[in-house]
Design a protein around this motif. Structure first.
Motif, PDB file in Angstrom:
ATOM      1  N   THR A  53       8.018  -9.391 -10.793  1.00 31.78           N
ATOM      2  CA  THR A  53       7.891 -10.494 -10.567  1.00 31.78           C
ATOM      3  C   THR A  53       6.344 -10.871 -10.295  1.00 31.78           C
ATOM      4  O   THR A  53       5.637 -11.507 -10.636  1.00 31.78           O
ATOM      5  CB  THR A  53       8.525 -10.978  -9.215  1.00 31.78           C
ATOM      6  OG1 THR A  53       8.306 -10.122  -8.320  1.00 31.78           O
ATOM      7  CG2 THR A  53      10.110 -11.022  -9.658  1.00 31.78           C
ATOM      8  N   ILE A  54       5.656  -9.778  -9.604  1.00 26.49           N
ATOM      9  CA  ILE A  54       4.256  -9.981  -9.512  1.00 26.49           C
ATOM     10  C   ILE A  54       3.493 -10.075 -10.709  1.00 26.49           C
ATOM     11  O   ILE A  54       2.421 -10.905 -11.115  1.00 26.49           O
ATOM     12  CB  ILE A  54       3.522  -8.849  -8.677  1.00 26.49           C
ATOM     13  CG1 ILE A  54       4.127  -8.947  -7.357  1.00 26.49           C
ATOM     14  CG2 ILE A  54       2.089  -8.781  -8.707  1.00 26.49           C
ATOM     15  CD1 ILE A  54       4.012  -7.687  -6.378  1.00 26.49           C
ATOM     16  N   HIS A  79       5.620  -8.590  -0.305  1.00 24.47           N
ATOM     17  CA  HIS A  79       6.372  -9.250   0.529  1.00 24.47           C
ATOM     18  C   HIS A  79       7.712  -8.848   0.211  1.00 24.47           C
ATOM     19  O   HIS A  79       7.968  -8.293  -0.616  1.00 24.47           O
ATOM     20  CB  HIS A  79       6.245 -10.805   0.584  1.00 24.47           C
ATOM     21  CG  HIS A  79       5.005 -11.252   0.836  1.00 24.47           C
ATOM     22  ND1 HIS A  79       4.615 -11.542   2.079  1.00 24.47           N
ATOM     23  CD2 HIS A  79       4.043 -11.778   0.035  1.00 24.47           C
ATOM     24  CE1 HIS A  79       3.317 -11.813   1.972  1.00 24.47           C
ATOM     25  NE2 HIS A  79       2.892 -12.299   0.827  1.00 24.47           N
ATOM     26  N   SER A  80       8.529  -8.904   1.207  1.00 21.19           N
ATOM     27  CA  SER A  80      10.210  -8.564   1.286  1.00 21.19           C
ATOM     28  C   SER A  80      10.608  -9.337  -0.073  1.00 21.19           C
ATOM     29  O   SER A  80      10.414 -10.550  -0.279  1.00 21.19           O
ATOM     30  CB  SER A  80      10.622  -8.963   2.250  1.00 21.19           C
ATOM     31  OG  SER A  80      12.241  -8.460   2.306  1.00 21.19           O
ATOM     32  N   GLY A  81      11.185  -8.381  -1.011  1.00 20.66           N
ATOM     33  CA  GLY A  81      11.898  -8.964  -2.038  1.00 20.66           C
ATOM     34  C   GLY A  81      11.082  -8.987  -3.442  1.00 20.66           C
ATOM     35  O   GLY A  81      11.383  -9.503  -4.424  1.00 20.66           O
ATOM     36  N   ILE A 138       6.869   0.453  -4.212  1.00 18.70           N
ATOM     37  CA  ILE A 138       6.050  -0.487  -3.575  1.00 18.70           C
ATOM     38  C   ILE A 138       7.239  -0.760  -2.084  1.00 18.70           C
ATOM     39  O   ILE A 138       8.489  -0.802  -2.344  1.00 18.70           O
ATOM     40  CB  ILE A 138       5.986  -1.988  -4.345  1.00 18.70           C
ATOM     41  CG1 ILE A 138       7.195  -2.547  -4.647  1.00 18.70           C
ATOM     42  CG2 ILE A 138       5.019  -1.459  -5.423  1.00 18.70           C
ATOM     43  CD1 ILE A 138       6.836  -3.842  -5.368  1.00 18.70           C
ATOM     44  N   GLN A 139       6.464  -1.395  -1.024  1.00 14.68           N
ATOM     45  CA  GLN A 139       6.992  -1.603   0.165  1.00 14.68           C
ATOM     46  C   GLN A 139       6.436  -2.973   0.658  1.00 14.68           C
ATOM     47  O   GLN A 139       5.282  -3.080   0.773  1.00 14.68           O
ATOM     48  CB  GLN A 139       6.782  -0.556   1.179  1.00 14.68           C
ATOM     49  CG  GLN A 139       7.563   0.647   0.657  1.00 14.68           C
ATOM     50  CD  GLN A 139       7.442   1.997   1.772  1.00 14.68           C
ATOM     51  OE1 GLN A 139       6.587   1.672   2.476  1.00 14.68           O
ATOM     52  NE2 GLN A 139       7.748   3.233   1.313  1.00 14.68           N
ATOM     53  N   PRO A 140       7.125  -3.767   1.506  1.00 20.73           N
ATOM     54  CA  PRO A 140       6.507  -4.774   2.242  1.00 20.73           C
ATOM     55  C   PRO A 140       5.530  -4.572   2.888  1.00 20.73           C
ATOM     56  O   PRO A 140       5.458  -3.460   3.604  1.00 20.73           O
ATOM     57  CB  PRO A 140       7.495  -5.261   2.932  1.00 20.73           C
ATOM     58  CG  PRO A 140       8.866  -5.027   2.279  1.00 20.73           C
ATOM     59  CD  PRO A 140       8.476  -3.575   1.943  1.00 20.73           C
ATOM     60  N   GLY A 141       4.224  -5.118   2.871  1.00 16.47           N
ATOM     61  CA  GLY A 141       3.186  -4.973   3.743  1.00 16.47           C
ATOM     62  C   GLY A 141       2.035  -4.223   2.947  1.00 16.47           C
ATOM     63  O   GLY A 141       0.887  -4.072   3.378  1.00 16.47           O
ATOM     64  N   GLN A 142       2.395  -3.606   1.674  1.00 14.15           N
ATOM     65  CA  GLN A 142       1.528  -2.788   0.978  1.00 14.15           C
ATOM     66  C   GLN A 142       0.454  -3.739   0.294  1.00 14.15           C
ATOM     67  O   GLN A 142       0.983  -4.631  -0.188  1.00 14.15           O
ATOM     68  CB  GLN A 142       2.220  -1.958  -0.108  1.00 14.15           C
ATOM     69  CG  GLN A 142       1.555  -1.087  -0.906  1.00 14.15           C
ATOM     70  CD  GLN A 142       2.735  -0.162  -1.688  1.00 14.15           C
ATOM     71  OE1 GLN A 142       3.619  -0.276  -1.572  1.00 14.15           O
ATOM     72  NE2 GLN A 142       1.820   0.585  -2.468  1.00 14.15           N
TER      73      GLN A 142
END
Length: 98
Positions: free
Chosen positions: A57-58, A50-52, A87-91
């Motif tokens: 953090t993951i 997700h964005s951010g 990494i990019q949002p939606g990936q």
């Protein structure tokens, strides 16, 4: 007692090689069937970015055994064949279940 005579040396050699391979294969199968592996199959969580989000953090969220966070991030990168900044949002990525 009956004596045997080798008529063709090449054919006899091939016969011996085949017999040795068969015997070795049978012993290998018999020895391998009783061994047990203590390693369990690694399981993964599928995580959508997700964005951010960052891998750090993951990794903190999924690090249940309090391992070194740098190692968890490195494991995630290895499993997904990515770098931490890619990494990019939606990936979707796989995170090892520790």
């Amino acid at each position: 007692m009956k004596k045997f005579r080798v008529v063709s040396r090449a054919r006899f050699t091939i016969f011996l090689v085949i017999i040795c391979l068969l015997v070795f294969g049978m012993f290998s199968m018999a020895a391998g069937s009783s061994t047990a592996s203590s390693e369990s199959k690694v399981q993964y969580h599928a995580v959508e970015i997700h964005s951010g989000d960052s891998l750090w953090t993951i990794a903190e969220d999924y690090n249940k055994e309090n391992l070194d966070i740098r190692q968890v991030v490195a494991d995630i990168c290895d499993v997904n064949d990515i770098r931490a900044d890619e990494i990019q949002p939606g990936q979707m990525i796989l995170v090892p279940a520790y």
